[in-house]
Design an enzyme around this catalytic site. Structure first.
Site, PDB file in Angstrom:
ATOM      1  N   ASP A  14      -0.780 -15.803  41.814  1.00 57.55           N
ATOM      2  CA  ASP A  14      -0.805 -14.356  41.928  1.00 57.55           C
ATOM      3  C   ASP A  14      -1.216 -13.833  40.544  1.00 57.55           C
ATOM      4  O   ASP A  14      -1.094 -14.553  39.542  1.00 57.55           O
ATOM      5  CB  ASP A  14       0.597 -13.868  42.319  1.00 57.55           C
ATOM      6  CG  ASP A  14       0.702 -12.366  42.267  1.00 57.55           C
ATOM      7  OD1 ASP A  14      -0.138 -11.693  42.880  1.00 57.55           O
ATOM      8  OD2 ASP A  14       1.622 -11.864  41.587  1.00 57.55           O
ATOM      9  N   ASP A  56      -0.892  -9.971  39.199  1.00 55.25           N
ATOM     10  CA  ASP A  56      -0.002  -8.958  38.603  1.00 55.25           C
ATOM     11  C   ASP A  56       1.435  -9.481  38.535  1.00 55.25           C
ATOM     12  O   ASP A  56       2.047  -9.743  39.573  1.00 55.25           O
ATOM     13  CB  ASP A  56       0.000  -7.685  39.459  1.00 55.25           C
ATOM     14  CG  ASP A  56      -1.371  -7.032  39.565  1.00 55.25           C
ATOM     15  OD1 ASP A  56      -2.068  -6.948  38.540  1.00 55.25           O
ATOM     16  OD2 ASP A  56      -1.735  -6.599  40.674  1.00 55.25           O
TER      17      ASP A  56
HETATM   18  C1  BG6 Z   1      -0.614  -6.507  43.814  1.00 53.69           C
HETATM   19  C2  BG6 Z   1       0.544  -5.759  43.189  1.00 53.69           C
HETATM   20  O1  BG6 Z   1      -0.990  -7.542  42.979  1.00 53.69           O
HETATM   21  O2  BG6 Z   1      -1.715  -5.638  44.024  1.00 53.69           O
HETATM   22  C3  BG6 Z   1       0.890  -4.539  44.043  1.00 53.69           C
HETATM   23  O3  BG6 Z   1       1.668  -6.600  43.097  1.00 53.69           O
HETATM   24  C4  BG6 Z   1      -0.353  -3.675  44.219  1.00 53.69           C
HETATM   25  O4  BG6 Z   1       1.921  -3.825  43.405  1.00 53.69           O
HETATM   26  C5  BG6 Z   1      -1.457  -4.505  44.855  1.00 53.69           C
HETATM   27  O5  BG6 Z   1      -0.052  -2.546  45.048  1.00 53.69           O
HETATM   28  C6  BG6 Z   1      -2.754  -3.723  45.037  1.00 53.69           C
HETATM   29  O6  BG6 Z   1      -3.297  -3.421  43.779  1.00 53.69           O
HETATM   30  P1  BG6 Z   1      -4.559  -2.527  43.509  1.00 53.69           P
HETATM   31  O7  BG6 Z   1      -4.944  -2.871  42.097  1.00 53.69           O
HETATM   32  O8  BG6 Z   1      -5.637  -2.918  44.506  1.00 53.69           O
HETATM   33  O9  BG6 Z   1      -4.147  -1.103  43.684  1.00 53.69           O
HETATM   34 MG    MG Z   2       2.595 -10.084  41.582  1.00 57.12          MG
END
Ligand code: BG6
Ligand code: MG
Length: 213
Positions: free
Chosen positions: A9, A11
């Protein structure tokens, strides 16, 4: 070795963009007088942007919002979030993460990203990992977000490796559930580790080196 590939993963595992997500949602929620704290934020981990907004709106008491207004709110949050991402540099890639990635690669493992985020290519560029991974599966190539296994199954397909030979690394309970639903073992850090969601619940990503052996 127990695995042929590790799917990370992004984030909250590779870098701490999870904190920028929190700050951007918090700013939007405050503006709309919606109660929002880190406990609610933990439910957003791994969940797509629009699904995250729906979770935040559970406590919204104002006038009904059209789909168009919801898209506008999600875009506003993303603009705030992207402003934080724009400030990132390779210094935001933790040393223990980079050393662990390099050590795993030296062991012969394939390395991939499995993230719900549509900002994945931008973030990888900012932290100096553009082109580093053998496969990148992200919010731009999936239709169902975690806990659905789609993002990890697609990463395994891109690598050409059976799910049973892939280890997923996650900080989200939804992501750990997604890995398991895809037939993969899961090693967790952060919130997911605190919740005991993984087959391994780690204090540091460095533990992956002995887990993968
Ligand atoms: C995930 C995060 O990696 O990505 C979530 O943990 C987030 O919190 C999701 O909502 C979508 O992210 P983005 O950058 O497309 O808005
Ligand atoms: Mg994550």
């Amino acid at each position: 070795m127990k695995f042929d590939a590790i799917i990370f993963d992004l984030d909250g595992v590779i870098c701490f963009t999870d904190e920028y997500h929190y700050k951007a949602w918090k700013s939007l929620a405050d503006e709309m007088n919606i109660p929002f704290d880190r406990t609610v934020n933990n439910r957003l981990r791994g969940v797509s942007r629009m699904a995250s907004l729906e979770i935040i709106l559970e406590k919204y008491t104002g006038p009904a919002l059209s789909e168009e207004e919801k898209v506008r709110l999600a875009t506003k949050k993303n603009d705030l979030y992207r402003a934080s991402l724009a400030e990132m540099s390779p210094a935001d890639l933790p040393v223990e993460v980079k050393e662990t990635l390099d050590a795993l690669r030296a062991m012969g493992l394939k390395l991939a990203i499995g993230s719900s985020s549509k900002n994945t290519p931008f973030i990888l560029g900012q932290i100096g990992l553009d082109g580093y991974f053998d496969a990148v599966s992200d919010g731009n190539n999936i239709t169902r977000s975690k806990p659905d296994p789609e993002v990890f199954v697609k990463a395994a397909e891109m690598l050409g490796i059976a799910p049973s030979r892939c280890l997923v690394v996650e900080d989200a309970v939804s992501g750990a559930d997604a890995g398991h639903a895809g037939g993969m073992k899961v090693a967790c850090v952060g919130d997911a580790a605190k919740n005991g969601a993984g087959d391994w619940n780690m204090a540091s990503v460095r533990e992956l080196i002995s887990i993968a052996k």
